[in-house]
Design a protein around this motif. Sequence first.
Motif, PDB file in Angstrom:
ATOM      1  N   GLU A  29     102.295  69.737 -13.296  1.00  0.00           N
ATOM      2  CA  GLU A  29     102.960  70.713 -12.429  1.00  0.00           C
ATOM      3  C   GLU A  29     102.257  70.928 -11.098  1.00  0.00           C
ATOM      4  O   GLU A  29     102.834  71.505 -10.180  1.00  0.00           O
TER       5      GLU A  29
ATOM      6  N   GLN B  64     104.028  54.915  -7.195  1.00  0.00           N
ATOM      7  CA  GLN B  64     104.958  54.910  -8.330  1.00  0.00           C
ATOM      8  C   GLN B  64     104.205  55.138  -9.634  1.00  0.00           C
ATOM      9  O   GLN B  64     104.665  55.862 -10.508  1.00  0.00           O
TER      10      GLN B  64
ATOM     11  N   LEU C 135     106.755  63.883  -4.674  1.00  0.00           N
ATOM     12  CA  LEU C 135     106.833  64.477  -6.011  1.00  0.00           C
ATOM     13  C   LEU C 135     107.384  65.898  -6.012  1.00  0.00           C
ATOM     14  O   LEU C 135     107.695  66.427  -7.072  1.00  0.00           O
TER      15      LEU C 135
ATOM     16  N   ALA D  73     103.420  58.747  -9.893  1.00  0.00           N
ATOM     17  CA  ALA D  73     104.665  59.468 -10.231  1.00  0.00           C
ATOM     18  C   ALA D  73     104.989  59.309 -11.714  1.00  0.00           C
ATOM     19  O   ALA D  73     105.395  60.280 -12.375  1.00  0.00           O
ATOM     20  N   ASP D  74     104.782  58.104 -12.250  1.00  0.00           N
ATOM     21  CA  ASP D  74     105.025  57.860 -13.678  1.00  0.00           C
ATOM     22  C   ASP D  74     104.100  58.725 -14.541  1.00  0.00           C
ATOM     23  O   ASP D  74     104.522  59.305 -15.542  1.00  0.00           O
TER      24      ASP D  74
ATOM     25  N   LEU E 177     105.824  68.678  -5.636  1.00  0.00           N
ATOM     26  CA  LEU E 177     104.913  69.515  -6.428  1.00  0.00           C
ATOM     27  C   LEU E 177     103.849  70.089  -5.499  1.00  0.00           C
ATOM     28  O   LEU E 177     103.563  69.499  -4.455  1.00  0.00           O
TER      29      LEU E 177
ATOM     30  N   VAL F 284     102.663  61.547 -13.648  1.00  0.00           N
ATOM     31  CA  VAL F 284     103.066  62.944 -13.472  1.00  0.00           C
ATOM     32  C   VAL F 284     104.185  63.290 -14.452  1.00  0.00           C
ATOM     33  O   VAL F 284     104.153  64.323 -15.117  1.00  0.00           O
ATOM     34  N   ARG F 285     105.156  62.388 -14.560  1.00  0.00           N
ATOM     35  CA  ARG F 285     106.261  62.610 -15.503  1.00  0.00           C
ATOM     36  C   ARG F 285     105.778  62.558 -16.951  1.00  0.00           C
ATOM     37  O   ARG F 285     106.101  63.430 -17.765  1.00  0.00           O
ATOM     38  N   GLU F 286     105.016  61.532 -17.265  1.00  0.00           N
ATOM     39  CA  GLU F 286     104.544  61.334 -18.639  1.00  0.00           C
ATOM     40  C   GLU F 286     103.735  62.535 -19.149  1.00  0.00           C
ATOM     41  O   GLU F 286     103.887  62.957 -20.294  1.00  0.00           O
ATOM     42  N   TYR F 287     102.874  63.088 -18.298  1.00  0.00           N
ATOM     43  CA  TYR F 287     102.004  64.195 -18.714  1.00  0.00           C
ATOM     44  C   TYR F 287     102.555  65.567 -18.310  1.00  0.00           C
ATOM     45  O   TYR F 287     101.879  66.573 -18.503  1.00  0.00           O
ATOM     46  N   GLU F 288     103.765  65.587 -17.758  1.00  0.00           N
ATOM     47  CA  GLU F 288     104.417  66.827 -17.348  1.00  0.00           C
ATOM     48  C   GLU F 288     103.506  67.660 -16.447  1.00  0.00           C
ATOM     49  O   GLU F 288     103.301  68.863 -16.652  1.00  0.00           O
TER      50      GLU F 288
END
Length: 138
Positions: free
Chosen positions: A53, A41, A85, A44-45, A87, A47-51
């Motif tokens: 890819e 988790q 994810l 995943a957080d 990705l 990955v979202r925070e730093y965008e």
Amino acid sequence: MRIMGLDYGDRKIGVAVSDLFGWTAQGLEVVERRRDGSEMQRIADLVREYEVEQIVVGLPKNMNGSIGPRGEICIDFADKLKEMLELPVHLWDERLTTVSAERTLIEADVSRKKRKQVVDKMAASLILQNYLDSKTKG
């Protein structure tokens, strides 16, 4: 496009991210592995925070290039990340990156206590930087 580099260890996961151009890697943090799997988790957080890819996971190979039990564990981890994810997740030969990170920190006269706190993050940076460098040469 940001890429995340991960150094997956028995107790800790070193995390690094690239700059937006995918040229340089910076160590981000060290995520403690937990019995409940909450480290997934946290990744995943980030990955979202730093965008992010794409993700690069260090693959520890034996010196002869074969994949041992430790490598199999990393492949399994990479598969779980890819599924969770959605990705692209790349495996990257990480032979000697932790040794190299440790040596660099010793040469910089970093205390043993401090080294323990940053070696995984630095190893993740080396894995990611080596991957990024291979892409710019190709």
